[in-house]
Enzyme design. Structure first.
Site, PDB file in Angstrom:
ATOM      1  N   ASP A  61      27.788   4.116 -44.975  1.00 16.56           N
ATOM      2  CA  ASP A  61      29.030   4.739 -45.446  1.00 16.56           C
ATOM      3  C   ASP A  61      30.018   3.596 -45.619  1.00 16.56           C
ATOM      4  OD1 ASP A  61      31.497   5.952 -45.776  1.00 16.56           O
ATOM      5  OD2 ASP A  61      31.065   7.600 -44.408  1.00 16.56           O
ATOM      6  N   HIS A  62      30.301   3.239 -46.875  1.00 13.15           N
ATOM      7  CA  HIS A  62      31.088   2.029 -47.111  1.00 13.15           C
ATOM      8  C   HIS A  62      32.492   2.108 -46.519  1.00 13.15           C
ATOM      9  CE1 HIS A  62      32.422   4.416 -50.632  1.00 13.15           C
ATOM     10  NE2 HIS A  62      33.542   3.730 -50.515  1.00 13.15           N
TER      11      HIS A  62
ATOM     12  N   HIS B 109      32.766  10.502 -45.640  1.00 12.69           N
ATOM     13  CA  HIS B 109      33.858   9.551 -45.429  1.00 12.69           C
ATOM     14  C   HIS B 109      34.964  10.090 -44.527  1.00 12.69           C
ATOM     15  CE1 HIS B 109      31.752   7.384 -48.405  1.00 12.69           C
ATOM     16  NE2 HIS B 109      32.327   7.880 -49.475  1.00 12.69           N
TER      17      HIS B 109
END
Length: 491
Positions: free
Chosen positions: A179-180, A242
């Site tokens: 998950d960036h 996110h």
């Protein structure tokens, strides 16, 4: 502000989907920057795999173009570019053909001592196929790490199936669900802010905090992702991963040590403590919207996805509550949307006002303290406090921010690293701290699925909102019912 570069061990990174948008736009530029900074050892290799019938030289030309497009010109020294391009190789492979894996086996067995990273930059339908293919040819070794991108399932049932497919081949400690958002510098500073300072942790609870806002606003529409986005919507694309991950980092208890599983254990407790939203409570605690301009030529979500009957949301606001002692009675307001007035992502912790104000007769009102953790566009921290307005003209209060922008503190040519730079290097190191565990993913879907079910059962369409606005009016009204208001969306 400066950064320390610690080289990683030699590795072979195999990018499945090596000619795709993710590889060209994010992965190769991130790897180039780490190489340019001296973090990648000379023996490391990068291999692109795809169905495209081309050779290594054609792949290298694509990579050069990608660097020119996605890396700043001042970073592209000829020496750094040539060194990086020399690392690249390419193999044409159809992963669904069990007889097509031989060249990959030969390539990797040239360096059996290397750490192996398999990055699945492909659709999730191929995750299980690739994992099993690696196992069948003996490439799922103890030194191997498997990296998977979202979407990690479309609902709870598919997430469980995906986890089972991966765990049948790879140990959980070898699977990296990326998950960036968790690789952003400010997100990591959130943990430092809470657990490395005595200032905030005593205040980090329901006795001192009034509410929390988490906002991820986008100024662009769905663009070329229309076909995917219309099957996912804002809740699957942004909230399930996110925004919920940010909520977990904000709300979790201190882990017993800074360790991947210790930290993820605490995040899992938050997910399991989220108050379920079902039935009618969904309609009062969520708002959905679609951007919809006026006139035949106006921007429209329905036009962008090519589906005039779509009921998929491009905007969502949710009031979430956590049923535990630390957060009882503190709402967490989550919102995200396309085509809003600015591109910004921030967390706002709004503290309660003093129990008694001694400044009741002043014309200037007191404002609550607010801690802003900004992820984009300018990463940093900002604390709003009340001070006396300077000067001899009487006693007046004003709200001022104590601002710590990471960009302003940099020295020389220091650059804020992209999230993928850190995350890929963490995979090579074997550090899972910033990655999701399988049970986290499933717990998030358990909370999300009933919300989607209630929307579908209601038959209600998302509320229209103007492109470039703050979003649907109903989202403002949801906050107003609680006597609160959203923070402004501004760049």
């Amino acid at each position: 502000m400066s950064s320390t570069v610690i080289p990683v061990d030699p590795f072979d990174l195999v990018i499945f989907g090596g000619t795709g948008d993710l590889a060209m736009r994010k992965l190769l530029p991130a790897l180039f920057r780490r190489d340019a900074d001296g973090q990648i050892p000379a023996a490391a290799r990068i291999l692109g795999l795809a169905r495209t019938e081309q050779d290594t030289e054609a792949f290298k030309l694509e990579a050069r173009d990608a660097l020119q497009q996605h890396v700043a010109t001042e970073e592209l020294s000829s020496e750094a570019v040539e060194r990086f391009i020399h690392r690249l190789s390419y193999l044409h492979i159809d992963v669904t053909d069990s007889s097509a894996w031989g060249e990959l086996v030969s390539y990797l067995n040239e360096r059996p001592e290397h750490i192996r990273v398999y990055y699945l930059a492909v659709g999730p339908a191929l995750f299980g196929t690739i994992a099993q293919g690696l196992a069948n040819v003996g490439l799922a070794t103890v030194k191997a790490r498997l990296v998977v991108e979202k979407p990690l399932g479309h609902d709870l049932e598919s997430a469980i199936e995906l986890n089972q497919a991966l765990s049948s081949v790879f140990n959980e400690k070898s699977v990296y669900r990326i998950d960036h958002y968790l690789g952003k510098e400010t997100v990591q500073n959130l943990m430092a802010l809470r657990f490395a300072n005595a200032l905030f942790e005593p205040l980090w609870n329901a006795t001192r905090i009034d509410h929390v806002q988490i906002t991820a606003a986008e100024s662009l529409g769905v663009g070329s992702r229309g076909s995917y986005y219309d099957t996912a919507g804002a809740i699957r694309d942004m909230v399930q991963n996110h925004l919920i991950q940010l909520l977990c980092l904000l709300a979790m208890e201190p882990p017993y040590k800074f360790d991947a599983d210790a930290l993820r254990d605490e995040k899992l407790k938050v997910l399991r403590s989220l108050r379920p939203l079902t039935g009618r409570s969904v309609l009062s605690s969520t708002v959905r919207g679609q951007y919809m301009g006026h006139g035949s030529d106006a921007e429209s979500y329905l036009k962008d996805v090519g589906n005039p009957d779509s009921r998929t949301e491009s905007y969502i606001a949710i009031k979430a509550e956590i049923d535990n002692w630390r957060w009882s009675g503190v709402p967490f307001y989550l919102r995200t949307g396309k085509k809003l007035r600015a591109q910004m992502t921030e967390i706002a912790i709004v503290f309660k006002e003093p129990a008694h104000s001694v400044f009741g007769d002043l014309e200037t009102p007191t404002m609550p303290n607010v801690l802003i953790i900004r992820l984009q566009p300018d990463e940093g921290l900002k604390l709003h406090i009340m001070t006396k307005d300077p000067g001899p003209g009487g006693f007046r209060l004003r709200d001022i921010p104590l601002d710590m922008s990471f960009a302003e503190g940099r020295q020389g040519n220091w650059r804020m690293p992209d999230a993928y730079e850190r995350l890929i290097m963490d995979v090579v190191r074997g550090n899972q701290t910033l990655f999701m565990r399988g049970d986290e993913v499933e717990a998030a879907w358990r909370w999300i699925d009933p919300i989607i079910d209630a929307w579908e059962a209601s038959g209600l369409k998302p509320e229209a909102y103007d492109p470039g606005s703050r979003g649907p009016i109903a989202a403002v009204e949801m906050m107003a019912r609680d006597g609160r208001r959203w923070r402004e969306i501004e760049a």
